[in-house]
Scaffold this active site. Structure first.
Site, short mmCIF file in Angstrom:
data_model
loop_
_atom_site.label_atom_id
_atom_site.label_comp_id
_atom_site.label_asym_id
_atom_site.label_seq_id
_atom_site.Cartn_x
_atom_site.Cartn_y
_atom_site.Cartn_z
N ARG A 74 0.85 -1.19 0.00
CA ARG A 74 0.00 0.00 0.00
C ARG A 74 0.89 1.24 0.00
O ARG A 74 1.94 1.27 0.61
CB ARG A 74 -0.90 0.02 1.24
CG ARG A 74 -2.07 -0.96 1.15
CD ARG A 74 -2.98 -0.85 2.37
NE ARG A 74 -2.32 -1.28 3.58
CZ ARG A 74 -1.79 -0.48 4.49
NH1 ARG A 74 -1.84 0.83 4.34
NH2 ARG A 74 -1.21 -0.97 5.56
N TYR A 202 -1.71 -3.37 -6.70
CA TYR A 202 -1.50 -4.04 -5.41
C TYR A 202 -2.80 -4.11 -4.60
O TYR A 202 -3.55 -3.13 -4.53
CB TYR A 202 -0.41 -3.31 -4.58
CG TYR A 202 -0.34 -3.89 -3.20
CD1 TYR A 202 0.24 -5.14 -3.00
CD2 TYR A 202 -0.95 -3.26 -2.11
CE1 TYR A 202 0.24 -5.73 -1.74
CE2 TYR A 202 -0.94 -3.84 -0.85
CZ TYR A 202 -0.36 -5.08 -0.68
OH TYR A 202 -0.36 -5.66 0.55
N GLY A 204 -4.26 -3.75 -1.47
CA GLY A 204 -4.92 -2.68 -0.71
C GLY A 204 -5.17 -1.43 -1.54
O GLY A 204 -6.01 -0.60 -1.18
N LYS A 211 -9.66 -2.30 1.68
CA LYS A 211 -9.33 -1.16 2.54
C LYS A 211 -10.15 0.07 2.17
O LYS A 211 -10.58 0.83 3.03
CB LYS A 211 -7.84 -0.84 2.43
CG LYS A 211 -6.93 -2.00 2.77
CD LYS A 211 -7.15 -2.47 4.18
CE LYS A 211 -6.19 -3.58 4.54
NZ LYS A 211 -6.39 -4.06 5.91
N HIS A 231 -10.39 -2.47 11.68
CA HIS A 231 -9.29 -3.30 11.16
C HIS A 231 -9.04 -4.42 12.17
O HIS A 231 -8.04 -4.42 12.89
CB HIS A 231 -8.06 -2.41 11.00
CG HIS A 231 -6.95 -3.01 10.21
ND1 HIS A 231 -5.64 -2.63 10.36
CD2 HIS A 231 -6.94 -3.96 9.24
CE1 HIS A 231 -4.87 -3.31 9.53
NE2 HIS A 231 -5.64 -4.13 8.84
N SER A 253 -1.20 -3.69 10.24
CA SER A 253 -0.93 -4.63 9.15
C SER A 253 0.32 -5.47 9.44
O SER A 253 1.31 -4.95 9.97
CB SER A 253 -0.68 -3.85 7.86
OG SER A 253 -1.74 -2.96 7.64
N ALA A 254 0.25 -6.74 9.06
CA ALA A 254 1.39 -7.66 9.18
C ALA A 254 1.90 -7.80 10.62
O ALA A 254 3.10 -7.88 10.86
CB ALA A 254 2.52 -7.23 8.23
N CYS A 255 0.97 -7.81 11.57
CA CYS A 255 1.33 -8.06 12.98
C CYS A 255 0.71 -9.35 13.48
O CYS A 255 0.52 -9.53 14.69
CB CYS A 255 0.89 -6.90 13.85
SG CYS A 255 1.91 -5.43 13.66
N GLY A 256 0.35 -10.25 12.58
CA GLY A 256 -0.07 -11.59 13.02
C GLY A 256 -1.58 -11.79 13.14
O GLY A 256 -2.01 -12.74 13.79
N ASP A 280 -9.15 -9.79 9.11
CA ASP A 280 -8.65 -8.44 8.80
C ASP A 280 -9.65 -7.32 9.07
O ASP A 280 -9.25 -6.26 9.50
CB ASP A 280 -8.22 -8.39 7.31
CG ASP A 280 -7.39 -7.16 6.98
OD1 ASP A 280 -6.50 -6.82 7.79
OD2 ASP A 280 -7.62 -6.54 5.93
N ASN A 370 6.47 -8.57 1.58
CA ASN A 370 5.02 -8.37 1.60
C ASN A 370 4.33 -9.21 0.52
O ASN A 370 3.28 -8.84 0.01
CB ASN A 370 4.69 -6.88 1.40
CG ASN A 370 3.22 -6.57 1.72
OD1 ASN A 370 2.65 -7.14 2.65
ND2 ASN A 370 2.60 -5.69 0.94
N ARG A 372 2.00 -12.12 -0.93
CA ARG A 372 0.67 -12.39 -0.39
C ARG A 372 0.04 -13.65 -0.97
O ARG A 372 0.37 -14.05 -2.09
CB ARG A 372 -0.26 -11.21 -0.73
CG ARG A 372 0.13 -9.89 -0.09
CD ARG A 372 -0.23 -9.86 1.35
NE ARG A 372 0.14 -8.64 2.03
CZ ARG A 372 -0.58 -8.09 3.00
NH1 ARG A 372 -1.71 -8.63 3.40
NH2 ARG A 372 -0.16 -7.00 3.62
N ARG A 403 3.03 -4.03 17.65
CA ARG A 403 4.37 -4.60 17.66
C ARG A 403 5.24 -3.64 18.48
O ARG A 403 5.57 -2.55 18.01
CB ARG A 403 4.85 -4.68 16.21
CG ARG A 403 6.09 -5.44 15.93
CD ARG A 403 6.34 -5.41 14.43
NE ARG A 403 5.52 -6.36 13.71
CZ ARG A 403 5.84 -7.63 13.50
NH1 ARG A 403 6.99 -8.11 13.95
NH2 ARG A 403 5.04 -8.42 12.83
N GLY A 497 0.15 -20.16 18.97
CA GLY A 497 -0.89 -20.88 19.72
C GLY A 497 -0.88 -20.53 21.20
O GLY A 497 -1.92 -20.53 21.87
N ASP A 498 0.31 -20.23 21.72
CA ASP A 498 0.39 -19.92 23.15
C ASP A 498 -0.32 -18.62 23.52
O ASP A 498 -0.56 -18.35 24.70
CB ASP A 498 1.85 -19.92 23.61
CG ASP A 498 2.40 -21.34 23.66
OD1 ASP A 498 1.75 -22.19 24.29
OD2 ASP A 498 3.44 -21.60 23.02
N ASN A 499 -0.67 -17.83 22.50
CA ASN A 499 -1.45 -16.62 22.81
C ASN A 499 -2.79 -16.98 23.46
O ASN A 499 -3.41 -16.15 24.13
CB ASN A 499 -1.69 -15.79 21.54
CG ASN A 499 -0.39 -15.17 21.04
OD1 ASN A 499 0.57 -15.03 21.79
ND2 ASN A 499 -0.35 -14.83 19.77
#
Ligand code: OXD
Ligand code: MN
Length: 602
Positions: A74, A202, A204, A211, A231, A253-256, A280, A370, A372, A403, A497-499
């Site tokens: 983006r 692209y 987004g 978006k 979001h 974005s891109a934080c899991g 998302d 990035n 996808r 993050r 998974g431990d989250n």
């Protein structure tokens, strides 16, 4: 796919005629979402090189798309919100007056589709038959965009059925233009429910249902209509007593978010099951029972590929083995894709994301950071049975995550909706490759919506408070941080998974259980409150993860002051009050009360 003659809807026809007069395509095709249409688009894309066929024995229905090398993320600096009054777009958006934006883009769109086919794609965001759902029509000259929209939205009849004779649809105009960043603009016109995007293919920037419509324009509509467009992922959690809970989570974005939406419970927590509603975007509305309900408006996942493996996200890894479009990944000699963080070791030779020969000795990455995948939600093994529920799912807790290597504890709880809104409003995160620009720089990202809020964020914060006031049983709000590091830079928390261990504490708190201590910033679990069964994490690490160091928060408060000032009179008073209250609490945590007494001479 049929020619435009098949278009019955008068409002769509009229708009298509206007756009065709400006862009002058060779052909106009109307997309119906059928399998025959997909086959034709794929065959044409293979012929032109817009798609490369991947190994169909190993990965049926999978294709690779390579974008232009400077069109990989983006581009926020080229993204505008065009409202009559500049203040309505706010300091969080680039702004241009609507007439100036039209004047700027009309020459770029004029004749842009000459020699090309113009595709008209009616699409529905949200489950069919839902009061949450909205219709858009995207006009584009990119086959890749059509193929992606077919995965990410519900294309064709479901959209037309929902629209009926109404003219209430978002007009989404897209052209690849010449793909030059010098002639690239993503313009939003919330007052006329319209997007004009040119110069990028692209995700987004070009899949305008995502978006542009489902966040920027939807956030504007949501303010008018009394709901929230966020979001956020939506995760279902079934506990060992078989009770279902739903959590919505906002992360930049891109934080899991995709990993968390498909979280696999650790073996040490038997009896837990997770289901995926969305990864998302969440559209949230107050229900008649005073709870907040959420739907995922999308129909597919547009996820970051690098780092996706059987170890990190087995559900996603399995889901992308078929009917998936890959963008900017590396290609192995056997026609299968590869990326950094894949379970398989680096191939001895491959083609990198730009199609150049690559070996493990290469200094550059094989896949773009990035890169996808675009894949249908129905392929997700953990897809929630409630995915298509027109009423949505009731949200028990909202989490805001970012993050952050320092300062922010693993988890803490807001005191109430107002304080929780403040926790969201003051979110900051280290930047990722999802947007062009430097990676790893700390930036303010309220509610993870900084790039996506289609209006003045001061008004948006007020809207959050207004929605909360309508909820008799609001979700509890928490902040989380999976990314805290120790002094040598090692992540302290295992994540993935431990989250679930943290989510379990959150659900406990929602039910009045779960041990926490009140701190200046909110309630933080005690070191033994989070279930560590089977986890090799020392008390010292846990204490470090949960530490609230008032001295470190002084800097944060100064940063929040800037946020307050940035929005001036549009910053809601209750959030200023929360900010002052935090400053007061931090100050008194730093200065012991007896010293306060002595200094002030009492
Ligand atoms: C996304 C993003 O693609 O946030 O979801 O950039
Ligand atoms: Mn996103």
């Amino acid at each position: 796919m049929t020619d435009k003659g098949a278009l019955k809807h008068a409002g769509i026809r009229k708009w298509v005629d206007e756009v065709a007069a400006m862009t002058r395509p060779d052909r106009i095709l109307f997309c119906d979402g059928s399998d025959a249409e997909r086959d034709e688009l794929i065959a044409d894309s293979l012929a032109t090189g817009e798609l490369i066929e991947l190994n169909q024995q190993k990965m049926p229905g999978c294709y690779l798309h390579r974008s232009a090398p400077h069109d990989v993320a983006r581009t926020e600096h080229l993204t505008y919100v065009c409202t009559a009054a500049k203040d309505d777009a706010g300091p969080n958006n680039n702004w241009m007056a609507p007439a100036d934006a039209v004047a700027r883009l009309t020459p770029l769109f004029s004749g842009a589709m000459q020699g090309r086919t113009m595709y008209v794609v009616p699409f529905l965001m949200g489950p069919p038959g839902s009061r949450f759902s909205k219709v858009g029509v995207e006009i584009t000259d990119s086959k890749y965009v059509v193929l992606s929209m077919r995965i990410m939205t519900r294309v064709g009849q479901p959209a037309l059925d929902h629209l009926g004779a109404s003219d209430d649809f978002t007009r989404c105009l897209h052209s690849l233009g010449d793909l030059s960043p010098d002639r690239r603009f993503i313009m939003h016109f919330p007052e006329t429910n319209t997007v004009w995007s040119i110069g990028s293919g692209y995700g987004g920037n070009a899949l305008l249902g995502k978006k542009c419509m489902a966040l920027r324009l939807a956030s504007w509509l949501a303010k008018k209509e009394g709901w929230l467009a966020e979001h956020m992922l939506i995760l279902g959690l079934e506990d060992p007593q078989k009770r279902m809970h739903y959590i919505a989570g906002a992360f930049p974005s891109a934080c899991g978010k995709t990993n968390m939406a498909m979280l696999v419970p650790p073996k040490a927590l038997p009896g837990w099951k997770t289901t995926t509603v969305g990864d998302d975007i969440a559209w949230l509305r107050p229900g008649s029972d005073g709870r907040l309900y959420a739907v995922n408006p999308e129909a597919g996942f547009f996820g970051v590929v690098p780092g996706t493996s059987r170890r990190t996200n087995p559900t996603a890894f399995d889901m992308i083995q078929r009917n998936t479009l890959f963008t900017n990944v590396a290609l192995r000699p056997d026609g299968t894709p590869w990326w950094e963080g894949h379970d398989d070791p680096a191939p001895a030779q491959a083609l990198d994301w730009q199609g150049r020969p690559w070996t493990p000795a290469s200094t550059e990455k094989a896949a773009h950071p990035n890169s996808r995948f675009t894949t249908p939600a129905t392929q997700c093994a953990t897809l929630s049975p409630e995915f298509e529920n027109p009423e949505g799912v009731p949200i028990d807790a909202i989490i805001f995550g970012a993050r952050r290597q320092r300062r922010i504890p693993l988890v803490f709880e807001g005191r109430n909706w107002q304080h929780g809104t403040f926790l969201g409003a003051t979110l900051s995160s280290e930047t990722t490759a999802a947007a062009t620009g430097k990676v790893g720089v700390l930036r303010r990202d309220p509610m993870a919506m900084w790039p996506f809020c289609g209006y003045n964020m001061g008004d948006y914060f007020q809207h959050w408070l207004d929605v909360g006031a309508k909820l008799a049983r609001p979700p509890k709000i928490f902040r989380v941080n999976w990314f805290r590091t120790n002094e040598s830079g090692r992540f302290l928390w295992p994540g993935f998974g431990d989250n679930l261990r943290v989510l379990k504490w959150i659900l406990d708190r929602c039910e009045g259980r779960g041990i926490g201590v009140e701190t200046a910033i909110g309630a933080v679990p005690t070191t033994d409150a989070i279930d560590r069964t089977g986890l090799n994490l020392t008390d010292a690490d846990m204490a470090e993860l949960l530490k609230v160091d008032p001295a470190e928060w002084v800097e944060a408060i100064a940063g929040q002051e800037e946020l307050m000032q940035m929005f001036g009179a549009r910053m809601p008073k209750p959030l200023r009050t929360e900010h002052e209250e935090l400053a007061r609490r931090i100050n008194s945590a730093i200065t012991p009360p007896d010293l306060v007494g002595r200094d002030s001479g009492t």
